[in-house]
Write a protein that holds these residues in place. Structure first.
Motif, mmCIF file in Angstrom:
data_model
loop_
_atom_site.group_PDB
_atom_site.id
_atom_site.type_symbol
_atom_site.label_atom_id
_atom_site.label_comp_id
_atom_site.label_asym_id
_atom_site.label_seq_id
_atom_site.Cartn_x
_atom_site.Cartn_y
_atom_site.Cartn_z
ATOM 1 N N VAL A 20 0.785 -1.155 0.076
ATOM 2 C CA VAL A 20 0.036 0.097 0.088
ATOM 3 C C VAL A 20 0.939 1.195 0.231
ATOM 4 C CG1 VAL A 20 -1.777 1.355 1.268
ATOM 5 C CG2 VAL A 20 -1.933 -1.330 1.171
ATOM 6 N N GLN A 21 0.675 2.104 -0.999
ATOM 7 C CA GLN A 21 1.330 3.424 -1.090
ATOM 8 C C GLN A 21 0.846 4.342 0.121
ATOM 9 O OE1 GLN A 21 4.084 4.044 -2.781
ATOM 10 N NE2 GLN A 21 4.121 1.818 -3.218
ATOM 11 N N VAL A 22 1.533 4.869 1.158
ATOM 12 C CA VAL A 22 1.097 5.793 1.832
ATOM 13 C C VAL A 22 1.529 7.230 1.663
ATOM 14 C CG1 VAL A 22 0.950 6.370 4.392
ATOM 15 C CG2 VAL A 22 1.251 3.768 3.825
ATOM 16 N N VAL A 23 0.533 7.907 1.483
ATOM 17 C CA VAL A 23 1.032 9.280 1.147
ATOM 18 C C VAL A 23 0.290 10.549 2.183
ATOM 19 C CG1 VAL A 23 0.705 10.928 -0.821
ATOM 20 C CG2 VAL A 23 0.773 8.630 -1.283
ATOM 21 N N ILE A 24 1.232 11.277 2.685
ATOM 22 C CA ILE A 24 1.000 12.038 3.985
ATOM 23 C C ILE A 24 1.155 13.419 3.639
ATOM 24 C CG2 ILE A 24 1.192 12.328 6.364
ATOM 25 C CD1 ILE A 24 2.347 9.402 6.431
ATOM 26 N N ILE A 25 0.643 14.491 4.083
ATOM 27 C CA ILE A 25 1.007 15.866 4.125
ATOM 28 C C ILE A 25 0.687 15.988 5.853
ATOM 29 C CG2 ILE A 25 0.471 16.404 1.766
ATOM 30 C CD1 ILE A 25 -2.358 17.738 3.016
ATOM 31 N N LEU A 32 2.880 23.706 -3.647
ATOM 32 C CA LEU A 32 2.246 22.364 -4.497
ATOM 33 C C LEU A 32 3.197 21.622 -4.902
ATOM 34 C CD1 LEU A 32 -1.012 23.916 -5.459
ATOM 35 C CD2 LEU A 32 -0.811 21.939 -3.815
ATOM 36 N N THR A 33 3.292 20.474 -4.654
ATOM 37 C CA THR A 33 4.219 19.223 -5.390
ATOM 38 C C THR A 33 3.272 18.113 -5.680
ATOM 39 O OG1 THR A 33 5.860 19.953 -3.684
ATOM 40 C CG2 THR A 33 6.275 17.787 -4.661
ATOM 41 N N THR A 34 3.747 17.407 -6.796
ATOM 42 C CA THR A 34 3.137 16.173 -7.447
ATOM 43 C C THR A 34 4.204 14.959 -7.465
ATOM 44 O OG1 THR A 34 1.680 17.744 -8.855
ATOM 45 C CG2 THR A 34 2.066 15.276 -9.463
ATOM 46 N N VAL A 35 3.531 14.115 -6.797
ATOM 47 C CA VAL A 35 4.208 12.903 -6.959
ATOM 48 C C VAL A 35 3.434 11.792 -7.776
ATOM 49 C CG1 VAL A 35 5.142 10.810 -5.395
ATOM 50 C CG2 VAL A 35 4.822 13.172 -4.517
ATOM 51 N N VAL A 36 4.442 11.318 -8.576
ATOM 52 C CA VAL A 36 3.675 10.347 -9.712
ATOM 53 C C VAL A 36 3.880 8.941 -9.483
ATOM 54 C CG1 VAL A 36 3.650 9.808 -12.129
ATOM 55 C CG2 VAL A 36 4.000 12.239 -11.514
ATOM 56 N N TYR A 37 2.820 7.992 -9.551
ATOM 57 C CA TYR A 37 2.797 6.669 -9.261
ATOM 58 C C TYR A 37 2.681 5.973 -10.661
ATOM 59 C CZ TYR A 37 3.089 7.883 -4.367
ATOM 60 O OH TYR A 37 3.289 8.387 -3.166
ATOM 61 N N GLU A 38 3.636 6.076 -11.527
ATOM 62 C CA GLU A 38 3.324 5.519 -12.832
ATOM 63 C C GLU A 38 2.469 4.211 -12.840
ATOM 64 O OE1 GLU A 38 3.999 6.851 -15.959
ATOM 65 O OE2 GLU A 38 5.073 8.599 -15.183
ATOM 66 N N GLU A 39 3.124 3.053 -11.912
ATOM 67 C CA GLU A 39 2.593 1.719 -12.006
ATOM 68 C C GLU A 39 1.099 1.656 -11.626
ATOM 69 O OE1 GLU A 39 3.987 2.741 -8.060
ATOM 70 O OE2 GLU A 39 4.727 3.093 -9.822
ATOM 71 N N LYS A 40 0.593 2.619 -10.892
ATOM 72 C CA LYS A 40 -0.810 2.809 -10.735
ATOM 73 C C LYS A 40 -1.513 3.916 -11.483
ATOM 74 C CE LYS A 40 -0.412 0.247 -6.896
ATOM 75 N NZ LYS A 40 -0.881 -0.890 -6.706
ATOM 76 N N VAL A 57 -1.534 7.127 -11.387
ATOM 77 C CA VAL A 57 -1.865 7.992 -10.302
ATOM 78 C C VAL A 57 -0.688 8.953 -10.158
ATOM 79 C CG1 VAL A 57 -2.650 8.245 -7.959
ATOM 80 C CG2 VAL A 57 -3.528 6.496 -9.245
ATOM 81 N N ASP A 58 -1.318 10.339 -9.967
ATOM 82 C CA ASP A 58 -0.563 10.969 -9.399
ATOM 83 C C ASP A 58 -1.208 11.838 -8.292
ATOM 84 O OD1 ASP A 58 -2.132 13.892 -10.054
ATOM 85 O OD2 ASP A 58 -1.208 13.168 -12.170
ATOM 86 N N PRO A 89 -4.679 19.892 -12.163
ATOM 87 C CA PRO A 89 -3.841 18.581 -12.052
ATOM 88 C C PRO A 89 -2.892 18.638 -13.319
ATOM 89 C CG PRO A 89 -6.126 18.142 -12.888
ATOM 90 C CD PRO A 89 -6.052 19.782 -12.345
ATOM 91 N N PRO A 90 -1.605 18.027 -13.124
ATOM 92 C CA PRO A 90 -1.047 17.786 -13.972
ATOM 93 C C PRO A 90 -1.715 17.467 -15.508
ATOM 94 C CG PRO A 90 -0.014 16.721 -12.226
ATOM 95 C CD PRO A 90 -1.509 16.920 -11.896
ATOM 96 N N ASP A 91 -1.314 17.897 -16.658
ATOM 97 C CA ASP A 91 -1.703 17.493 -17.869
ATOM 98 C C ASP A 91 -1.192 16.192 -18.310
ATOM 99 O OD1 ASP A 91 -3.238 17.681 -20.209
ATOM 100 O OD2 ASP A 91 -1.426 19.111 -21.161
ATOM 101 N N ALA A 92 -1.714 15.154 -17.741
ATOM 102 C CA ALA A 92 -1.247 13.873 -18.131
ATOM 103 C C ALA A 92 -2.752 12.726 -17.943
ATOM 104 C CB ALA A 92 -0.257 13.209 -17.212
ATOM 105 N N PRO A 93 -2.810 11.954 -18.666
ATOM 106 C CA PRO A 93 -3.947 10.914 -18.543
ATOM 107 C C PRO A 93 -3.882 9.798 -17.431
ATOM 108 C CG PRO A 93 -2.439 10.106 -20.265
ATOM 109 C CD PRO A 93 -1.947 11.379 -19.866
ATOM 110 N N ARG A 94 -3.713 10.495 -16.441
ATOM 111 C CA ARG A 94 -3.696 9.537 -15.087
ATOM 112 C C ARG A 94 -4.881 10.102 -14.152
ATOM 113 N NH1 ARG A 94 1.791 11.036 -15.536
ATOM 114 N NH2 ARG A 94 1.633 12.894 -14.502
ATOM 115 N N ILE A 95 -5.129 9.268 -13.159
ATOM 116 C CA ILE A 95 -6.034 9.637 -11.879
ATOM 117 C C ILE A 95 -5.309 10.706 -11.223
ATOM 118 C CG2 ILE A 95 -7.398 8.935 -9.862
ATOM 119 C CD1 ILE A 95 -7.290 5.959 -11.352
#
Length: 183
Positions: free
Chosen positions: A77-82, A112-120, A122-123, A144-150
């Motif tokens: 499980v990817q845990v993402v925290i602020i 504001l910072t974006t972390v990308v999870y390519e394998e999922k 998701v950003d 959001p970033p201009d990319a075809p992700r969630i």
């Protein structure tokens, strides 16, 4: 994609400090969060999003180690925290040098910072508090970033002194989901 979104855990809080049940309440906070972590594993989620105030105060090293152990029980499980207003990033914060498990990402930046999870596919975009208050509407006009992700937004606020949020603008921002904390 499956996820659990939580916020305002306030780990380390001693509710009703002057009452005989205070220790039990403090332990109940820890037990409840540990159950959320267990549910992340049981439900086979991809992400656990924590939208600020995981800690009630600046965490001690033992708090960080205890939570890091909990996160080690969910390596898939990817845990993402602020950080929110209670556990904001301070110059001497132990958060700045702590080595989290590989599945944990703490977005420490004040911008504001974006972390990308390519394998999922998701950003996750977010930022952490570095001050007790944020009075400006930082999310106004965010995209959001201009990319075809969630696209996931992590934010903590919603009142006049803690990141005012215009809900109409946020709903039109283009994010797939806004994981909010505080209000």
């Amino acid at each position: 994609m499956k996820f659990i979104h939580t916020a305002d855990i306030h780990w380390g809080m001693n509710p009703d400090r002057d009452k005989p049940w205070s220790r039990d309440r403090a332990q109940a906070i820890k037990d409840t969060f540990a159950e959320a972590v267990r549910q992340a594993k049981a439900r086979d989620v991809d992400f656990l999003f924590i939208a600020g105030d995981l800690f009630h105060r600046q965490p001690l090293l033992r708090d960080l180690k205890e939570l890091n152990y909990l996160f080690s029980t969910i390596p898939g499980v990817q845990v993402v925290i602020i950080s929110g207003n209670h556990d904001r990033i301070r110059p001497n914060s132990a958060l700045k040098s702590f080595q989290w498990r590989p599945n944990v990402t703490w977005i420490m930046e004040e911008r504001l910072t974006t972390v990308v999870y390519e394998e999922k596919n998701v950003d996750v975009t977010g930022f952490s508090y570095h001050t007790a208050e944020i009075r400006e509407e930082r999310l106004s006009g965010i995209r959001p970033p201009d990319a075809p992700r969630i696209h996931i937004l992590l934010a903590h606020g919603g009142d006049d002194t803690h990141l005012p949020i215009n809900k109409n603008k946020l709903s039109q921002s283009g994010f797939s989901y806004a994981a909010l904390g505080h209000i």
